[in-house]
Write a protein that holds these residues in place. Structure first.
Motif, PDB file in Angstrom:
ATOM      1  N   ALA A 192      -7.895   0.884  -4.250  1.00  0.00           N
ATOM      2  CA  ALA A 192      -7.670  -0.431  -4.868  1.00  0.00           C
ATOM      3  C   ALA A 192      -6.865  -1.339  -3.943  1.00  0.00           C
ATOM      4  O   ALA A 192      -7.146  -2.538  -3.827  1.00  0.00           O
ATOM      5  N   VAL A 193      -5.853  -0.761  -3.271  1.00  0.00           N
ATOM      6  CA  VAL A 193      -5.041  -1.554  -2.335  1.00  0.00           C
ATOM      7  C   VAL A 193      -5.891  -2.026  -1.159  1.00  0.00           C
ATOM      8  O   VAL A 193      -5.806  -3.187  -0.737  1.00  0.00           O
ATOM      9  N   LEU A 194      -6.728  -1.133  -0.622  1.00  0.00           N
ATOM     10  CA  LEU A 194      -7.583  -1.504   0.502  1.00  0.00           C
ATOM     11  C   LEU A 194      -8.542  -2.630   0.118  1.00  0.00           C
ATOM     12  O   LEU A 194      -8.709  -3.608   0.857  1.00  0.00           O
ATOM     13  N   GLY A 198       0.811  -1.209   0.000  1.00  0.00           N
ATOM     14  CA  GLY A 198       0.000   0.000   0.000  1.00  0.00           C
ATOM     15  C   GLY A 198       0.844   1.259   0.000  1.00  0.00           C
ATOM     16  O   GLY A 198       0.553   2.211  -0.730  1.00  0.00           O
ATOM     17  N   ILE A 199       1.894   1.280   0.784  1.00  0.00           N
ATOM     18  CA  ILE A 199       2.791   2.442   0.835  1.00  0.00           C
ATOM     19  C   ILE A 199       3.468   2.658  -0.513  1.00  0.00           C
ATOM     20  O   ILE A 199       3.536   3.784  -1.031  1.00  0.00           O
ATOM     21  N   LEU A 200       3.973   1.581  -1.116  1.00  0.00           N
ATOM     22  CA  LEU A 200       4.673   1.684  -2.404  1.00  0.00           C
ATOM     23  C   LEU A 200       3.750   2.153  -3.523  1.00  0.00           C
ATOM     24  O   LEU A 200       4.076   3.061  -4.279  1.00  0.00           O
ATOM     25  N   PRO A 236     -18.596   2.371  -2.371  1.00  0.00           N
ATOM     26  CA  PRO A 236     -19.440   1.388  -1.669  1.00  0.00           C
ATOM     27  C   PRO A 236     -18.875  -0.028  -1.733  1.00  0.00           C
ATOM     28  O   PRO A 236     -18.934  -0.763  -0.738  1.00  0.00           O
ATOM     29  N   THR A 237     -18.337  -0.402  -2.890  1.00  0.00           N
ATOM     30  CA  THR A 237     -17.768  -1.745  -3.027  1.00  0.00           C
ATOM     31  C   THR A 237     -16.577  -1.923  -2.104  1.00  0.00           C
ATOM     32  O   THR A 237     -16.456  -2.935  -1.404  1.00  0.00           O
ATOM     33  N   MET A 238     -15.693  -0.911  -2.086  1.00  0.00           N
ATOM     34  CA  MET A 238     -14.518  -0.987  -1.226  1.00  0.00           C
ATOM     35  C   MET A 238     -14.924  -1.073   0.249  1.00  0.00           C
ATOM     36  O   MET A 238     -14.378  -1.889   1.017  1.00  0.00           O
ATOM     37  N   VAL A 239     -15.897  -0.279   0.662  1.00  0.00           N
ATOM     38  CA  VAL A 239     -16.324  -0.264   2.066  1.00  0.00           C
ATOM     39  C   VAL A 239     -16.924  -1.616   2.468  1.00  0.00           C
ATOM     40  O   VAL A 239     -16.635  -2.142   3.547  1.00  0.00           O
ATOM     41  N   VAL A 240     -17.749  -2.193   1.595  1.00  0.00           N
ATOM     42  CA  VAL A 240     -18.338  -3.508   1.889  1.00  0.00           C
ATOM     43  C   VAL A 240     -17.246  -4.557   2.067  1.00  0.00           C
ATOM     44  O   VAL A 240     -17.261  -5.347   3.030  1.00  0.00           O
ATOM     45  N   GLY A 262      -8.145  -4.687  -2.428  1.00  0.00           N
ATOM     46  CA  GLY A 262      -7.340  -5.872  -2.739  1.00  0.00           C
ATOM     47  C   GLY A 262      -6.928  -6.610  -1.478  1.00  0.00           C
ATOM     48  O   GLY A 262      -6.935  -7.856  -1.434  1.00  0.00           O
ATOM     49  N   ALA A 263      -6.570  -5.869  -0.428  1.00  0.00           N
ATOM     50  CA  ALA A 263      -6.194  -6.487   0.846  1.00  0.00           C
ATOM     51  C   ALA A 263      -7.373  -7.229   1.450  1.00  0.00           C
ATOM     52  O   ALA A 263      -7.243  -8.357   1.942  1.00  0.00           O
ATOM     53  N   ALA A 264      -8.551  -6.589   1.425  1.00  0.00           N
ATOM     54  CA  ALA A 264      -9.750  -7.243   1.949  1.00  0.00           C
ATOM     55  C   ALA A 264     -10.091  -8.492   1.144  1.00  0.00           C
ATOM     56  O   ALA A 264     -10.478  -9.527   1.708  1.00  0.00           O
ATOM     57  N   SER A 265      -9.932  -8.405  -0.173  1.00  0.00           N
ATOM     58  CA  SER A 265     -10.207  -9.568  -1.030  1.00  0.00           C
ATOM     59  C   SER A 265      -9.243 -10.707  -0.731  1.00  0.00           C
ATOM     60  O   SER A 265      -9.638 -11.887  -0.728  1.00  0.00           O
ATOM     61  N   ALA A 266      -7.966 -10.374  -0.473  1.00  0.00           N
ATOM     62  CA  ALA A 266      -6.974 -11.400  -0.139  1.00  0.00           C
ATOM     63  C   ALA A 266      -7.338 -12.100   1.169  1.00  0.00           C
ATOM     64  O   ALA A 266      -7.241 -13.332   1.279  1.00  0.00           O
ATOM     65  N   LEU A 267      -7.778 -11.333   2.158  1.00  0.00           N
ATOM     66  CA  LEU A 267      -8.202 -11.908   3.430  1.00  0.00           C
ATOM     67  C   LEU A 267      -9.407 -12.828   3.234  1.00  0.00           C
ATOM     68  O   LEU A 267      -9.497 -13.906   3.847  1.00  0.00           O
TER      69      LEU A 267
END
Length: 463
Positions: free
Chosen positions: A116-118, A95-97, A176-180, A120-125
């Motif tokens: 997108a990073v946020l 995320g930093i990079l 909304p998608t990212m927050v969900v 993507g991280a949630a999707s990975a989890l």
């Protein structure tokens, strides 16, 4: 798992998978009418980066959870803890990079890349946790995690778009998608650390990375192959063209919904038969399967203009010209999976990764050369070329492993039918009655010949 529980799990997984595969298609009429081509293009570019980031941030560690249930069954919760914790650490670093180099990488703003990073991280989890639930036989919970996030994201996105009036309406779909997804990610973190502190067990991490790392490049290359064109159209042309191209691309993915459903029947059967060296029976059933998919592809091509006009507003209709190459690209994806399954059976995964990287590299190079000149039309034909190359490479490798499996002759006739349909498509683009008549003749003839196969795949026969 008991037979009854296995049947219930299979049905739930099937519906959850079909929902996730089909939601992109089913929501097209909604979002293409509520968003401009520019906004729709930015959303699809954003989704492309989320898909790639999910692979990078997860490092495919979810694949190691499957075998960990065998090797570390008594410590499965600690293993999950290690996977979740490491995924979070990777997410913060990436995320930093990406935040600092976002404009250089994507051509989009830093805020969108951070979103997108946020996501993507949630999707990975979610990928990690879904694998854990699957192996723990908690099929109801897994089905909920598969289907509910996308459903809620669509509902809230439509509400945001309808009630808000922003200068950048694409945020009404992205936020909304990212927050969900973030909410579900936080739920997973809470459940994981409810009785255990965050920790990384070096033994489990080494074990997991040993299994997953060889698959990371394959996952990244596969996502680049399927997603890079939309990002490059946005950067090298404009987001409006990306919106038109993405609509047709999602339209072509209708076939993926069908193959996902049928693979639930085909793949387990294939794995048994290849182990038994029953080449003749595999080829016969593969031939029937291919003809069945040919019906779907011919229907998509010849009915394409009318279906697309029904799905989207007139500003998207110029994309009708690229329906055949997009559908053909999906047909070659279907073809090469036959050969990839052989490579998987023989555990030659490095070859799968290598060939996917080659096809992705060719895709990027050709897109870089031709998109500035010909826009999204070039991207459509380059996508087709890339998947044709992938199919040829995997077929060559597969022949060395199982010489008699899937001779090209079983694809030749169906492919010829699709090419003939494509020719008629362009000749009679404005004559829908003639196209529909041809579609009925071709599909009807194949369906009549393949009555037994259709019954088998629909569960009406034991085969």
């Amino acid at each position: 798992m008991s037979a009854s529980k296995g049947k219930k799990a299979s049905i739930l997984y099937l519906f959850a998978t079909l929902f996730n595969k089909g939601i992109a298609f089913l929501t097209v009429p909604i979002f293409t009418r509520l968003l401009s081509t520019n906004d729709y293009g930015i959303v699809t570019t954003f989704n492309s980066w989320v898909d790639i980031l999910t692979v990078v941030l997860s490092l495919a560690l979810y694949m190691s959870i499957r075998t960990a249930f065998v090797d570390f069954k008594s410590d499965k919760k600690e293993f999950l803890n290690t996977v979740i914790t490491f995924t979070l650490i990777i997410s913060v670093g990436v995320g930093i990079l990406t935040f600092f180099f976002s404009k250089l990488i994507t051509g989009l703003g830093s805020v969108i890349v951070l979103f997108a990073v946020l996501q993507g991280a949630a999707s990975a989890l979610m990928m990690d946790y879904q694998q854990y639930l699957m192996m723990d036989l908690r099929y109801i919970q897994r089905s909920i995690y598969m289907a509910l996030p996308n459903f809620l994201a669509v509902i809230f996105s439509v509400a945001f778009i309808y009630y808000l009036d922003l200068d950048n309406m694409y945020f009404c779909r992205i936020i909304p998608t990212m927050v969900v997804y973030l909410i579900f990610g936080l739920i997973i973190i809470t459940k994981t650390y409810a009785k255990q502190r965050p920790s990384i067990n070096k033994k489990y991490l080494k074990y997991g990375l040993g299994i997953s790392l060889p698959l990371v490049l394959h996952g990244i290359a596969l996502n680049i192959l399927s997603q890079a064109d939309r990002t490059m159209i946005t950067v090298l042309a404009n987001a409006s063209q990306t919106g038109i191209y993405s609509l047709v691309y999602n339209f072509g993915m209708i076939s993926a919904v069908l193959t996902t459903a049928l693979d639930g029947v085909w793949l387990p059967w294939f794995m048994i038969k290849i182990k038994e060296k029953n080449t003749q029976e595999i080829n016969k059933c593969a031939s029937d399967y291919i003809k069945l998919m040919t019906c779907a592809m011919v229907g998509l091509i010849l009915l394409g203009p009318e279906l697309l006009k029904f799905l989207a507003a007139p500003i998207y209709w110029e994309g009708i010209s690229i329906i055949p190459p997009i559908v053909l690209a999906n047909y070659f994806i279907f073809m090469y999976t036959f050969y990839v399954n052989v490579e998987h059976f023989h555990k030659r995964t490095m070859g799968i990764t290598f060939y996917t990287i080659i096809a992705a590299a060719v895709n990027i190079i050709l897109n870089y050369i031709f998109i500035p000149k010909f826009g999204y039309i070039a991207a459509a034909y380059i996508t087709l070329i890339s998947y044709m190359l992938a199919m040829a490479l995997h077929a060559r490798r597969s022949k060395k492993l199982e010489e008699g499996l899937f001779p090209f002759i079983i694809f030749a006739g169906p492919l010829a039918i699709i090419l003939i349909s494509t020719t008629f498509y362009y000749l009679f683009l404005e004559e829908w009655i003639l196209r529909w008549i041809l579609m009925i003749i071709i599909v009807g003839a194949i369906a009549l010949i393949e009555r037994r196969t259709i019954k088998f795949y629909l569960g009406g026969s034991k085969g």
